[in-house]
Design a protein around this motif. Sequence first.
Motif, short mmCIF file in Angstrom:
data_model
loop_
_atom_site.label_atom_id
_atom_site.label_comp_id
_atom_site.label_asym_id
_atom_site.label_seq_id
_atom_site.Cartn_x
_atom_site.Cartn_y
_atom_site.Cartn_z
N LEU A 1 0.82 -1.32 -0.15
CA LEU A 1 -0.17 -0.18 -0.12
C LEU A 1 0.91 1.33 -0.06
CD1 LEU A 1 -3.09 0.57 2.20
CD2 LEU A 1 -1.82 2.37 1.28
N THR A 2 1.67 1.40 1.09
CA THR A 2 2.82 2.44 1.10
C THR A 2 3.63 2.32 2.10
OG1 THR A 2 3.19 4.78 1.33
CG2 THR A 2 1.56 3.99 2.40
N HIS A 3 5.06 2.62 1.99
CA HIS A 3 5.81 2.58 3.26
C HIS A 3 6.44 3.86 3.65
CE1 HIS A 3 5.49 -1.85 3.31
NE2 HIS A 3 6.00 -1.88 1.98
N ASP A 4 5.67 4.68 3.18
CA ASP A 4 6.22 6.18 3.25
C ASP A 4 5.22 7.06 4.07
OD1 ASP A 4 8.40 6.04 1.58
OD2 ASP A 4 7.28 6.38 0.00
N ILE A 5 4.48 6.39 5.29
CA ILE A 5 3.57 7.06 6.00
C ILE A 5 4.96 7.72 6.91
CG2 ILE A 5 2.20 6.66 8.26
CD1 ILE A 5 0.64 5.94 5.71
N PRO A 6 4.44 9.18 7.36
CA PRO A 6 5.38 9.75 8.23
C PRO A 6 5.48 8.74 9.66
CG PRO A 6 3.98 11.27 7.35
CD PRO A 6 3.44 10.00 6.83
N SER B 1 -4.59 5.53 9.14
CA SER B 1 -5.73 5.22 9.16
C SER B 1 -6.34 5.81 7.82
CB SER B 1 -6.38 5.95 10.55
OG SER B 1 -7.66 5.96 10.35
N TYR B 2 -5.86 6.83 7.48
CA TYR B 2 -6.64 7.69 6.22
C TYR B 2 -6.04 6.63 4.93
CZ TYR B 2 -9.08 11.45 4.11
OH TYR B 2 -10.15 12.14 3.46
N ARG B 3 -4.88 6.34 4.92
CA ARG B 3 -4.57 5.38 3.63
C ARG B 3 -5.34 4.08 3.57
NH1 ARG B 3 -3.50 9.91 1.14
NH2 ARG B 3 -1.78 11.01 1.90
N LEU B 4 -5.53 3.61 4.72
CA LEU B 4 -6.53 2.44 4.53
C LEU B 4 -7.85 2.65 3.93
CD1 LEU B 4 -5.44 0.59 8.10
CD2 LEU B 4 -5.18 -0.19 5.97
N ILE B 5 -8.68 3.77 4.40
CA ILE B 5 -9.96 4.02 3.98
C ILE B 5 -9.80 4.38 2.53
CG2 ILE B 5 -10.07 6.41 4.51
CD1 ILE B 5 -12.83 3.56 4.76
N GLN B 6 -8.60 4.95 2.18
CA GLN B 6 -8.35 5.38 0.43
C GLN B 6 -8.31 4.07 -0.26
OE1 GLN B 6 -5.00 7.63 0.13
NE2 GLN B 6 -5.38 8.23 -1.96
N THR C 1 -9.41 3.95 12.65
CA THR C 1 -10.34 5.14 12.78
C THR C 1 -11.30 5.44 11.74
OG1 THR C 1 -8.96 6.22 14.67
CG2 THR C 1 -10.60 7.54 13.25
N HIS C 2 -10.83 5.52 10.57
CA HIS C 2 -11.40 5.88 9.39
C HIS C 2 -12.31 4.84 8.91
CE1 HIS C 2 -8.89 9.42 9.60
NE2 HIS C 2 -9.87 10.14 9.00
N VAL C 3 -11.74 3.42 8.75
CA VAL C 3 -12.35 2.24 8.43
C VAL C 3 -13.74 2.06 9.30
CG1 VAL C 3 -12.29 -0.34 7.98
CG2 VAL C 3 -10.28 1.10 7.27
N PHE D 1 -5.04 -7.05 4.96
CA PHE D 1 -4.00 -5.98 5.01
C PHE D 1 -3.17 -5.94 6.32
CE2 PHE D 1 -7.14 -4.41 1.98
CZ PHE D 1 -6.57 -3.35 1.22
N VAL D 2 -2.06 -5.82 6.17
CA VAL D 2 -1.14 -5.62 7.33
C VAL D 2 -0.74 -4.05 7.50
CG1 VAL D 2 1.12 -6.16 8.34
CG2 VAL D 2 -0.42 -7.87 7.22
N SER D 3 -1.11 -3.35 8.38
CA SER D 3 -0.73 -2.07 8.71
C SER D 3 0.17 -1.96 10.07
CB SER D 3 -1.80 -1.07 8.93
OG SER D 3 -1.67 0.14 8.87
N VAL D 4 1.27 -1.37 9.84
CA VAL D 4 2.27 -1.31 11.06
C VAL D 4 2.64 0.07 11.11
CG1 VAL D 4 3.98 -2.29 12.13
CG2 VAL D 4 2.70 -3.55 10.59
N VAL D 5 2.03 1.00 12.11
CA VAL D 5 2.33 2.33 12.26
C VAL D 5 2.30 2.19 13.82
CG1 VAL D 5 2.18 4.70 12.12
CG2 VAL D 5 2.16 3.33 10.02
N ASP D 6 3.43 1.89 14.48
CA ASP D 6 3.38 1.39 15.87
C ASP D 6 4.11 2.15 16.96
OD1 ASP D 6 2.35 -0.32 17.79
OD2 ASP D 6 3.48 -1.95 17.33
#
Length: 286
Positions: A37-42, A50-55, A100-102, A66-71
């Motif tokens: 999806l992206t690895h460039d989340i700040p 959260s926003y990139r997931l709902i996108q 949150t957004h999902v 989906f695996v989302s790791v901003v931790d």
Amino acid sequence: MRKPLIIQTDFGTADGAVCAMYGVSYGVDPELRITDLTHDIPQYDIWEASYRLIQTVNYWPEGSVFVSVVDPGVGSTRRSIVAKTTTGQYIVTPDNGTLTHVKRMCGITEARIIDENVNRLPGSGESYTFHGRDIYAYTGARLAAGVITFEGVGPSVEAESVIELPVVEAAYNGDRVSGTIDVLDVRFGSLWTNISRDLFLKIGVKHGQRVEISIENETRTLYKNILVYAKSFADVYVGEPLIYVNSLDCMAVAINQGSFAKAYNIGTGNKWQITMRKAPKIIYED
């Protein structure tokens, strides 16, 4: 049957962290289909994660993982969960607001806490700082490969218990709408707001007409101007600002072939407020 595995992190690709997550996933099943999806989340920016997931989530087939790791809380008492959306996708993530957004815009029907006694990379039990590799990639790969079912993730918890970040709701106030600048269209510098198209249309504006906008943070007004409400960027001259409907059916502000965010030093988040109203008619007297 294998399902797609989609990975998002704030790790970047300058080192081997993402590659290690790939390696763990292929170690579960070499035939998996893995997409970034992206690895460039700040770094540490849970809100943007959260926003990139709902996108993106709703555009993937039912059963996609989906695996989302901003931790930023890795190693703390925050939960590790897998959530199932109302459209049937699964999201493996720390329970820190990433959903949150999902949860608000798509909906979560079920959630389960990851049982690390079963769903943790063998031999990683003394590692407490790389859960993206040891827990999330491993569990996500097992779920996508069909090694475990959703029930095999771990114990069920109430979907309502999934943590949400604070949100400022968009509002209609007579002749204007107001909301927040939630995120940037990063590469192009457009401002994406939480004002829905339906809410915006309540101010009675049609394509080609002009809208007065005001952007403020907690201390001052950063921008105030009258812009065209356009169908697309082609409706205005290069360098001209515009308002348009983005891919999430919300209102956005941009400069044609320029970065609005850089031009006016605009940020994102709840403290960045934007107000829109139909531009008043100007009557010139003789």
